[in-house]
Every structure is written in structure tokens, then in C-alpha cells.
Design a protein around this motif. Structure first.
Motif, short mmCIF file in Angstrom:
data_model
loop_
_atom_site.label_atom_id
_atom_site.label_comp_id
_atom_site.label_asym_id
_atom_site.label_seq_id
_atom_site.Cartn_x
_atom_site.Cartn_y
_atom_site.Cartn_z
N PRO A 61 0.80 -1.23 0.00
CA PRO A 61 0.00 0.00 0.00
C PRO A 61 0.83 1.28 0.00
N LEU A 62 2.14 1.15 0.09
CA LEU A 62 3.05 2.29 0.02
C LEU A 62 4.09 2.03 -1.06
N SER A 63 4.57 3.08 -1.69
CA SER A 63 5.58 2.93 -2.73
C SER A 63 6.78 3.82 -2.42
N SER A 64 7.82 3.67 -3.20
CA SER A 64 9.03 4.51 -3.09
C SER A 64 9.57 4.56 -1.66
N PRO A 65 9.98 3.41 -1.10
CA PRO A 65 10.45 3.40 0.29
C PRO A 65 11.71 4.22 0.48
N SER A 66 11.76 4.90 1.62
CA SER A 66 12.95 5.70 1.94
C SER A 66 13.66 5.22 3.19
N VAL A 67 13.06 4.27 3.95
CA VAL A 67 13.67 3.82 5.20
C VAL A 67 14.05 2.34 5.16
N SER A 68 14.04 1.73 4.00
CA SER A 68 14.32 0.30 3.91
C SER A 68 15.73 -0.03 4.39
N LEU A 69 15.84 -1.16 5.07
CA LEU A 69 17.13 -1.71 5.49
C LEU A 69 17.44 -3.00 4.75
#
Length: 368
Positions: A61-69
Motif C-alpha cells: 500500500p506504500l511505494s518509493s520506500p525511503s527507510v528500507s534496510l
């Protein structure tokens, strides 16, 4: 940026816009579900994508992650007799809770709250603390007395404020929910917030991909609050609706015999919890939940899958942990519950996958 899908209450249908900080149904105070029915990408189209759970972008439900590890894509290894293990203890914070926590942190980043609060017996709090640190969001984690010292150390190392609550896991949850009602607060609840479930469902999307577009006959899942089981049920429904599987696997839910409210309700033939289950000491602290808020959904998901509930004793947990360690897999005492339930052959000749959900370094060996 893609608009956020709204939430709704599965009990009374009340709609809740997800761009608010509401964490529960304003009518019944129950957990929320997400108004989101994606179509998975084909097996062929997944080739060459990012090697994390974000490769299943169509289903998130969310795109373009900025906090992924780099969470997700954990190995699948055989154990014995058609049973394989998925090594979710190899996640960035050493538990499967990273799958949902990264979605919660991404959501919080978009909503820009004044602070984030969470409650946990350890692993969910650790994951939320880590991803909030990555997102540079202030975070407070409420934990019960008796939480593993290593988990407390890990939460604190990520910069989260720790609130140790006298009493059991339910007491910690009550304290967090009270704090969550304050203005400007985002409740990063792995139980009430449905975004968490849409993170845990990637566990099954990975199984489907790694098994070449199929799923095992049985998926065995440890159940406390039921977040992995309900995520698995979501993914199975998505794959089946898209015609990508022709058969739904049975969901086998595992609880500690010491704290087994769902297994008790199941064996009573009930649709919801029956009576009062007291908190009791167990090596499987992570699933020792006397009153899971999504009990009705969990029972329905198991029933509709053709699955069942199993319980394990403290001796079974202790022996299973040492058995896995003898095979090179050092898993925390909660994380061995599924292997404890099926290692003696209760599944017969059916193929199955068990999750190994947390690293042994979090709790050490269970001792009599």
C-alpha cells in the motif's frame, strides 16, 4: 505520491481515513483493516527486481520506500520430511517483525507525527525502534516487566525511549494505547494498524516465488496477536484471486500450551475467545497474548483455510530449540514454536514451511 488507501472497521464497517492519526475504530475501538485489493505481479516479471520485500510493489500500500534496510527475501532451507524453514531471524533486527515495521515507519514518515509510540514483548518494539531511527522519528516503546534484557538493550541502542510497565504484555499494551490517544501521536501498533499485516504478507509472496509459483500444502505459523498468520492469509487470498495458485494451503496456528486462548476457543468450536486466559510464564514469551484483539479474524482465517490449532509444552520448546541449534540454526525460544509442533511428524507426508522468527541471541537458550 500515491494516495493512501483508507481503513475500515471489520466489525461495524466504520470508515477511517488513513491520512489521520486514528489508530482504531472510533465506534468500537477495535483494530482496522485496509481497503486495498491488489493484483500480484507475475513470477516472470519479478526477475531482476530489488532483492527485498519491496520487489512485490504491486501488493504494497506504500511505494518509493525511503527507510528500507533491505528487509525480506530470507532463505528457505529444508529441515526434514518435506518440512522447510524460512529463516526470518536473518532480518536486519533479527526477527520477522521488520516486514511490518518498515511499512509502519514509512506511513509515519508520510503523516509526520510529533512522536511514535509502540508496545511489544520485544521484537516488534525493536523493529519499530530501528526503522524509526532510520526515519529520524522520535519513538517510545512500552514493554512489560520481564522482557528479555537483550531485547531491551537492542531497543535502547536504536535511540528509542523505553517505558517498562509493571505487569504483563496486556499492561504494556494498555499503557501504549493511552499514550496513543494524545494529539500528534502515531501508534505504530503491529496489532491495530493494518499496514503491518500488508508487510508480513510478503512472507508468503516470497514462499510463492521461491517455490516456483506454488505454495506448500501447509503453512505453519506461531500465533499470539496473529500478525504473521493474518498477513499470510492476505497473501494467499491475493494469489488465489489472481489465479496464481489453484489451491489454498492450510494454515496451522501454533500457541504455547501455557497461554493458548485461541487454541482453546478453536477446540470449543467458538468464533471468538471463550472465558478468561490468565497470563502465565512461558519460553514462548512473544506469543503469550491472553486476549488478542484480532481473535475473530484469526479463528476465521484458520477455519476457512482448512487448518487447525496446535499447542506446545515448555519441554517441547526447549527440545526444539536445541534440535535446531544442532542443525546450525540458533533461534529464540518463541521462534522455535512451529518446529516444536510439527517435528514429530504430525503433518504426515504433506509439504510444509515453518518460520524461524527470531534469533537465539535475543533470549539465549531456554532452560528448565
Amino acid at each position: 505520491m500515491t494516495p493512501l488507501p483508507d481503513c475500515f472497521c471489520p466489525v461495524d464497517g466504520t470508515r477511517v481515513p488513513m491520512d489521520s492519526l486514528a489508530w482504531c475504530c472510533p465506534v468500537c475501538r477495535g483494530p482496522l483493516d485496509l481497503d486495498f485489493a491488489p493484483t500480484p505481479a507475475s513470477l516472470k516479471s519479478l526477475a531482476g527486481r530489488v532483492n527485498s520485500l519491496w520487489r512485490y510493489a504491486e501488493c504494497l500500500p506504500l511505494s518509493s520506500p525511503s527507510v528500507s534496510l533491505g528487509e525480506g527475501r530470507t532463505p528457505l532451507v529444508p529441515l526434514k520430511d518435506g518440512v522447510s524453514a524460512k529463516l526470518d531471524f536473518l532480518m536486519p533486527t533479527l526477527s520477522f517483525k521488520d516486514r511490518g515495521a518498515v511499512l509502519l515507519a514509512e506511513l509515519a514518515l508520510r503523516l509526520r507525527p510529533g512522536r511514535v509510540v509502540a508496545d511489544s514483548s520485544g521484537n516488534a518494539g525493536t523493529a519499530v525502534a530501528a526503522y524509526c531511527a532510520r526515519a529520524q522519528l522520535p519513538c517510545t516503546v512500552y514493554v512489560p516487566d520481564g522482557t528479555s534484557a537483550k531485547k531491551l538493550e537492542q531497543i535502547g541502542a536504536h535511540g528509542a525511549r523505553l517505558e517498562v510497565v509493571p505487569g504483563d504484555r496486556e499492561a504494556a499494551a494498555r499503557a501504549a494505547r493511552e499514550a496513543a490517544d494524545a494529539d500528534g501521536t502515531f501508534y505504530a501498533s503491529h496489532v491495530f494498524n493494518p499496514y503491518f499485516l500488508h508487510g508480513t504478507k510478503t512472507y508468503v509472496h516470497e514462499l510463492w516465488e521461491d517455490l516456483g509459483g506454488r505454495l506448500p500444502e501447509v503453512i505453519v505459523v506461531p500465533v499470539g496477536n496473529g500478525t504473521l498468520l493474518l498477513g499470510a492469509s492476505l497473501a494467499i487470498a491475493e494469489l488465489h484471486a489472481a489465479g496464481m495458485i489453484d489451491r489454498r494451503p492450510a494454515l496451522y496456528a501454533v500457541q504455547s500450551a501455557a497461554v493458548a486462548p485461541l487454541a482453546h476457543a478453536w477446540h470449543e468450536g467458538a468464533d471468538d475467545l471463550v472465558g478468561v486466559t490468565p497470563a502465565a510464564p512461558t519460553f514462548a514469551e512473544g506469543i503469550a497474548i491472553p486476549r488478542p484483539p484480532r481473535a475473530r479474524q484469526i479463528l476465521r482465517a484458520v477455519r476457512e483455510s482448512g487448518g487447525t490449532f496446535l499447542t506446545v509444552t515448555e519441554d517441547q520448546l526447549r527440545h526444539a530449540q536445541r534440535d535446531l541449534a544442532s542443525q546450525g540454526l540458533y533461534v529464540e525460544s518463541t521462534g522455535v514454536a512451529c518446529w516444536a509442533a510439527v517435528r514429530e511428524g504430525v503433518l504426515g507426508a504433506r509439504t510444509a514451511v515453518v518460520p524461524l522468527c527470531g534469533a537465539g541471541l535475543k533470549t539465549g537458550l531456554a532452560r528448565s
